[in-house]
Design an enzyme around this catalytic site. Structure first.
Site: not given
Length: 245
Positions: A153-155, A157
């Site tokens: 999810a971070y990647a 974003s």
């Protein structure tokens, strides 16, 4: 400050590990700086005081990066204090890790609000307000190429950050404003180190051929390059990761 009309930089997330290092590095280059904070005004005030103690010019500005009214007010405050803005460095961001299958969707929304909407809002203000010869520097991550588990999810974003950065660079044709993103690799900041045991940290420190974690100062040097002499670098993602990817 030896320059009577210094260039002016606004650094979002200016109280964080990388943000603070960026501020200190830009001050060395003669910039007047606006230290943005989201919730910790005391840390921003301390950073401002440290800059002034070195003979630099600084002002704190607060607000949620995802709130367009708050960011418009922050840009207004910087312009009122220093007369304009030449460089925006968008280090503000959050990182919440989980396998995609078990990620709390509230965490997804929180992260994407700050990392995607926040970057968009700040980039929008920068596109409208940066002076000619200026630079917008957003922040991505080398994890967009490393595919570490739990970073999905971070990647995602940060992949969005890269997309908007590359498009905006082309949209600002003719304005003499560069738009780039820095994509750090494993860097020894509280954001990165939180929740990791020593064995994990040791393994990550060996991932790069240079066999160490990056430091906030390493990343700040890349920012200073893009903020100053690198006028022919535009619409790019710079991977500041010691060769890990």
């Amino acid at each position: 400050m030896t320059d009577p009309t210094p260039r002016v930089a606004l650094v979002t997330g200016g109280t964080g590990g990388i943000g603070r290092a960026v501020i200190e590095r830009l001050v060395q280059d003669g910039f007047a700086v606006a230290v943005h904070y989201a919730g910790n005004k005391a840390r921003a005030d301390e950073t401002v005081a440290a800059v002034k103690a070195q003979g630099g010019a600084a002002v704190p500005v607060g607000g949620d990066v995802a709130d367009e009214d708050a960011m418009a007010a922050a840009f207004d405050a910087v312009e009122a204090e220093f007369g304009g803005i030449d460089v925006v460095v968008n280090t503000a961001g959050i990182m919440l890790l989980s396998p995609i299958a078990t990620l709390d969707l509230d965490d997804l929304d929180r992260m994407h609000r700050t990392n995607i909407r926040g970057t968009f809002v700040v980039s929008q203000q920068a596109a409208r307000r940066l002076r000619g010869g200026g630079a917008l520097i957003n922040f991505s991550t080398s994890v967009t190429r490393l595919q570490f588990p739990t970073y999905g999810a971070y990647a995602a974003s940060k992949g969005a950050v890269e997309a908007m950065t590359l498009v905006l660079a082309r949209e600002l044709r003719g304005k003499d404003i560069t738009v780039n993103a820095v994509a750090p690799g494993p860097t020894a900041t509280p954001l990165f180190l939180e929740g990791k045991d020593q064995a994990t940290i040791d393994n990550l420190s060996k991932a790069a051929p240079l066999e160490r974690l990056g430091t906030p100062d390493d990343i700040a040097e890349t920012v200073a390059f893009l903020a100053g002499p690198a006028r022919w670098i535009n619409g790019q993602i710079l991977y500041a990761n010691g060769g890990v990817a």
